[in-house]
Design an enzyme around this catalytic site. Structure first.
Site, short mmCIF file in Angstrom:
data_model
loop_
_atom_site.label_atom_id
_atom_site.label_comp_id
_atom_site.label_asym_id
_atom_site.label_seq_id
_atom_site.Cartn_x
_atom_site.Cartn_y
_atom_site.Cartn_z
N LYS A 122 -3.00 16.08 -7.25
CA LYS A 122 -2.18 16.06 -8.46
C LYS A 122 -1.40 17.38 -8.63
O LYS A 122 -0.26 17.37 -9.12
CB LYS A 122 -3.04 15.78 -9.69
CG LYS A 122 -3.69 14.38 -9.67
CD LYS A 122 -2.65 13.27 -9.54
CE LYS A 122 -3.26 11.88 -9.71
NZ LYS A 122 -2.24 10.80 -9.62
N ASP B 57 0.88 -1.17 0.00
CA ASP B 57 0.00 0.00 0.00
C ASP B 57 0.92 1.22 0.00
O ASP B 57 1.66 1.44 0.97
CB ASP B 57 -0.88 -0.03 1.26
CG ASP B 57 -1.74 1.21 1.40
OD1 ASP B 57 -1.55 2.20 0.63
OD2 ASP B 57 -2.60 1.22 2.30
N TYR C 60 -8.87 15.25 -5.56
CA TYR C 60 -8.05 14.66 -6.62
C TYR C 60 -7.17 15.73 -7.27
O TYR C 60 -5.96 15.53 -7.44
CB TYR C 60 -8.96 13.99 -7.66
CG TYR C 60 -8.18 13.21 -8.70
CD1 TYR C 60 -7.70 11.93 -8.43
CD2 TYR C 60 -7.92 13.75 -9.95
CE1 TYR C 60 -6.98 11.22 -9.37
CE2 TYR C 60 -7.20 13.05 -10.91
CZ TYR C 60 -6.73 11.77 -10.61
OH TYR C 60 -6.01 11.07 -11.55
N SER D 251 -1.32 14.52 -13.24
CA SER D 251 -2.52 14.52 -14.10
C SER D 251 -2.72 15.92 -14.66
O SER D 251 -2.28 16.91 -14.05
CB SER D 251 -3.75 14.15 -13.27
OG SER D 251 -4.94 14.32 -14.01
P1 NAD Z 1 -6.01 1.94 -12.64
O1 NAD Z 1 -7.13 1.95 -11.66
O2 NAD Z 1 -6.14 1.17 -13.89
O3 NAD Z 1 -4.66 1.49 -11.90
C1 NAD Z 1 -4.31 1.95 -10.62
C2 NAD Z 1 -3.58 0.85 -9.89
O4 NAD Z 1 -3.13 1.40 -8.64
C3 NAD Z 1 -4.47 -0.36 -9.56
O5 NAD Z 1 -3.81 -1.56 -9.96
C4 NAD Z 1 -4.65 -0.28 -8.06
O6 NAD Z 1 -4.78 -1.56 -7.43
C5 NAD Z 1 -3.37 0.41 -7.64
N1 NAD Z 1 -3.50 1.07 -6.34
C6 NAD Z 1 -4.53 1.82 -5.89
N2 NAD Z 1 -4.31 2.21 -4.64
C7 NAD Z 1 -3.10 1.70 -4.28
C8 NAD Z 1 -2.33 1.76 -3.10
N3 NAD Z 1 -2.76 2.41 -2.00
N4 NAD Z 1 -1.14 1.14 -3.08
C9 NAD Z 1 -0.69 0.47 -4.17
N5 NAD Z 1 -1.39 0.36 -5.32
C10 NAD Z 1 -2.58 0.98 -5.36
O7 NAD Z 1 -5.76 3.48 -12.91
P2 NAD Z 1 -4.83 4.28 -13.97
O8 NAD Z 1 -5.75 5.09 -14.76
O9 NAD Z 1 -3.85 3.40 -14.62
O10 NAD Z 1 -4.10 5.26 -12.95
C11 NAD Z 1 -2.68 5.33 -12.79
C12 NAD Z 1 -2.32 6.74 -12.35
O11 NAD Z 1 -2.69 7.67 -13.36
C13 NAD Z 1 -3.01 7.23 -11.07
O12 NAD Z 1 -2.10 7.97 -10.29
C14 NAD Z 1 -4.10 8.13 -11.61
O13 NAD Z 1 -4.50 9.10 -10.66
C15 NAD Z 1 -3.41 8.75 -12.79
N6 NAD Z 1 -4.26 9.31 -13.82
C16 NAD Z 1 -5.29 8.61 -14.36
C17 NAD Z 1 -6.05 9.20 -15.39
C18 NAD Z 1 -7.19 8.44 -16.05
O14 NAD Z 1 -8.01 9.08 -16.70
N7 NAD Z 1 -7.25 7.13 -15.99
C19 NAD Z 1 -5.73 10.48 -15.86
C20 NAD Z 1 -4.67 11.17 -15.28
C21 NAD Z 1 -3.94 10.57 -14.28
#
Ligand code: NAD
Length: 250
Positions: free
Chosen positions: A160, A63, A156, A143
């Protein structure tokens, strides 16, 4: 661009852009620690990479908001692969779009701890190793929400925005140790997380209209930025927040 036998830890690598990034690092020859709170997902990704010709990966359950867990995955990377050359703080959680007066303190703390405190903890435990080995690279997934905030996403967007500022601060502090620190700012990306943002104040469908290139980002778009920023081709780049956003931030 080779990252042959570079020791890389990617958090949140059990899914989405972390998974794609772990895969891309492995394709370039890196040894990868697939870190995720979801052990099954992490194992699935690591096993798939490791089974490939030349692939090298291990899964580690952590975590990222927990100091002991972060310290443990950094140590595990060094134990498995001898060093930690690249730390990619990518794990994050969304916030369902909610008017600020209805956001609970619990939601705020949870989002900020996973999305921002994690990067502080990652640096805290990885930097001593990187300093001893003569340098390293830290990547932080921020982000576009940290640059052009959207209604309903107070926790959020703040997490970021904090990630971008922390990236710049660490880049300044660690430059003399030859540790480069950069952020990646993805726009709405086609992952499991994306629908979770929908709520009272925001519909994900509307996000598409705000992206000049006319499509969501794909996880591979983010992975491409990560391997570039980690490579020697980016040797003069530190403290940047690279927008992978199809023009959203123009
Ligand atoms: P996703 O949900 O597909 O993957 C996120 C992963 O993080 C999951 O496997 C989850 O189990 C893991 N996770 C969550 N909490 C955790 C913790 N406390 N400890 C360890 N692992 C943990 O999401 P994603 O879209 O691939 O997101 C990846 C990053 O990109 C994040 O930081 C998210 O905020 C950022 N992001 C996402 C978007 C979007 O639109 N998807 C846009 C901009 C930024």
């Amino acid at each position: 661009m080779s990252l042959e036998r570079t020791a890389v830890a990617v958090t949140g690598a059990g899914s989405g852009m972390g998974e794609a990034t772990a895969e891309r690092f492995a394709e370039r020859g890196a040894d990868v620690v697939v870190v995720d709170v979801d052990g099954e997902a992490a194992t699935e990704v690591a096993d798939r990479i490791d089974a490939r010709d030349g692939g090298s990966a291990v899964a580690h359950v952590a975590d990222v908001s927990d100091a002991d867990d972060v310290s443990a995955f950094v140590d595990r990377t060094v134990e498995e692969f001898g060093t930690i050359d690249v730390l990619h703080n990518n794990a994050g959680i969304p916030q369902q779009s909610t008017p600020v007066e209805d956001v609970t303190e619990e939601t705020w703390d949870g989002v900020v701890d996973v999305n921002l405190k994690s990067a502080f903890l990652g640096a805290k435990y990885a930097v001593p190793h990187m300093r001893d080995q003569g340098g390293g690279v830290i990547l932080n997934t921020a982000s576009t929400a940290g640059i052009r905030p959207r209604t309903g996403l107070s926790a959020y967007c703040a997490s970021k925005g904090g990630m971008i500022t922390l990236t710049k601060q660490l880049a300044h502090e660690l430059a003399s140790d030859d540790i480069r620190v950069n952020a990646i700012c993805p726009v709405a990306t086609d992952t499991a997380m994306l629908p979770s943002f929908s709520g009272e104040e925001l519909r994900v469908d509307d996000m598409l209209d705000t992206i000049p290139l006319g499509r969501l980002a794909e996880p591979g778009d983010i992975a491409n930025a990560a391997v570039f920023l980690a490579s020697d081709e980016a040797a003069m780049i530190t403290g940047t927040a690279l927008e992978v956003d199809g023009g959203r931030d123009i």
